[in-house]
Write a protein that holds these residues in place. Sequence first.
Motif, PDB file in Angstrom:
ATOM      1  N   ARG A 169       0.852  -1.187   0.000  1.00  0.00           N
ATOM      2  CA  ARG A 169       0.000   0.000   0.000  1.00  0.00           C
ATOM      3  C   ARG A 169       0.888   1.236   0.000  1.00  0.00           C
ATOM      4  NH1 ARG A 169      -5.573  -1.403   2.247  1.00  0.00           N
ATOM      5  NH2 ARG A 169      -5.354  -3.529   3.035  1.00  0.00           N
ATOM      6  N   GLY A 202     -13.299   1.317  -3.661  1.00  0.00           N
ATOM      7  CA  GLY A 202     -12.007   1.323  -3.000  1.00  0.00           C
ATOM      8  C   GLY A 202     -11.889   0.254  -1.928  1.00  0.00           C
ATOM      9  N   THR A 204      -9.891   1.020   1.084  1.00  0.00           N
ATOM     10  CA  THR A 204      -9.466   1.659   2.323  1.00  0.00           C
ATOM     11  C   THR A 204     -10.666   2.120   3.138  1.00  0.00           C
ATOM     12  OG1 THR A 204      -7.439   2.437   1.263  1.00  0.00           O
ATOM     13  CG2 THR A 204      -8.068   3.504   3.320  1.00  0.00           C
ATOM     14  N   THR A 224     -12.260   6.607  -8.757  1.00  0.00           N
ATOM     15  CA  THR A 224     -10.836   6.907  -8.664  1.00  0.00           C
ATOM     16  C   THR A 224     -10.508   8.305  -9.166  1.00  0.00           C
ATOM     17  OG1 THR A 224     -10.328   4.564  -8.973  1.00  0.00           O
ATOM     18  CG2 THR A 224      -8.536   6.100  -9.345  1.00  0.00           C
ATOM     19  N   TRP A 227     -11.299  10.749  -6.535  1.00  0.00           N
ATOM     20  CA  TRP A 227     -10.354  10.533  -5.433  1.00  0.00           C
ATOM     21  C   TRP A 227      -9.049  11.280  -5.711  1.00  0.00           C
ATOM     22  CZ3 TRP A 227      -5.706   7.597  -5.288  1.00  0.00           C
ATOM     23  CH2 TRP A 227      -5.250   7.219  -4.016  1.00  0.00           C
ATOM     24  N   THR A 240      -3.799   3.591  -1.061  1.00  0.00           N
ATOM     25  CA  THR A 240      -4.180   2.722  -2.166  1.00  0.00           C
ATOM     26  C   THR A 240      -3.088   1.686  -2.386  1.00  0.00           C
ATOM     27  OG1 THR A 240      -4.871   2.721  -4.502  1.00  0.00           O
ATOM     28  CG2 THR A 240      -3.105   4.233  -3.885  1.00  0.00           C
ATOM     29  N   THR A 244      -1.709   1.587  -8.301  1.00  0.00           N
ATOM     30  CA  THR A 244      -2.351   2.849  -8.652  1.00  0.00           C
ATOM     31  C   THR A 244      -1.332   3.878  -9.098  1.00  0.00           C
ATOM     32  OG1 THR A 244      -4.045   2.380  -6.977  1.00  0.00           O
ATOM     33  CG2 THR A 244      -3.955   4.620  -7.833  1.00  0.00           C
TER      34      THR A 244
END
Length: 313
Positions: A169, A202, A204, A224, A227, A240, A244
């Motif tokens: 992450r 997502g 998270t 996304t 975001w 993320t 990504t």
Amino acid sequence: MSTDQGPGRGIELRHLRAFLAVADEGGITRAAARLGLSQPVVSRTLAALERHLGARLVDRSTHHLALTPAGVVFRDKAVAAVGAFDEAVAPARTHRRPLRLGHAWSAFGPYTTPLLRAWQERHPGTPLELLRIDDRTAGLARGDVDAAVLRGTVDTPGIVTTVLFTEDRVAAVAADGPLAARVSLRLADLGGGPVVLNPVSGTTTPALWPPEIRPSVTLTVANTDDWLTAIAAGRGTGVTGSSTAGTHPHTGVAYRPLDDAPPLPVLLARRDGPGHPALPYLLELAREIVGRGPGQADGGQAGRPDLRGEGTR
């Protein structure tokens, strides 16, 4: 005796092909054009199939037709039946129905391009269509795709998953903010300010943080793109998967390693049932590509994203 009596009686291959065309195209008009039939013929064929089965397969309440829960289940069975017939009458012919693969934002990460290229070389008769769908199961649960690349924990009933790999992450912060000057970050560095969350697709949630440093302010978005826009504007930070950074570079967003966050599993998911006949080959190829490692997947150009600069330009 009438062939309309009893579920399954009187159903012919044309009924299944018409239903699959409607399911794939999302409408009678496009399905009719694909089959070379008139719209009334396709409508009558679909209605006859539903009458034989005693179940509504397609929701006609919206302009874009959608499968009902019963239609989602029957679609997999129809695909298997049509595929078995085609293979029986023409063993050498490759299944030509597209294999539709959904994803919410980063597909297979660094393995995406190598997999698509290898699939085209090995299975040229079965197009692999990669579709981005902002949904927790990337359209799989509602029957929009045959399989999906998902991340995190998936507990949707009727979906079977296989873990392909895990990825680190990363934190996503405003490129002109103070956190972008750091080489790496920790969860505590993000918990003191607003955190941007995407609950639609997502992975998270506030539960990622220990209770004592859990963010008290969150901003929710639906996809996304929103975001990234919110983070670039300095409205908050985000967390993320490392893919990504490679698939969604943004001049206003800097990605930084997140040292104390658990890795994110990347899954290949399918519905529990027969499914598209090419699904086993997709899983086999995905495992092969992942097994080579990201450094070899695309000639050595993949690997861990460069998180040192602003964004990943």
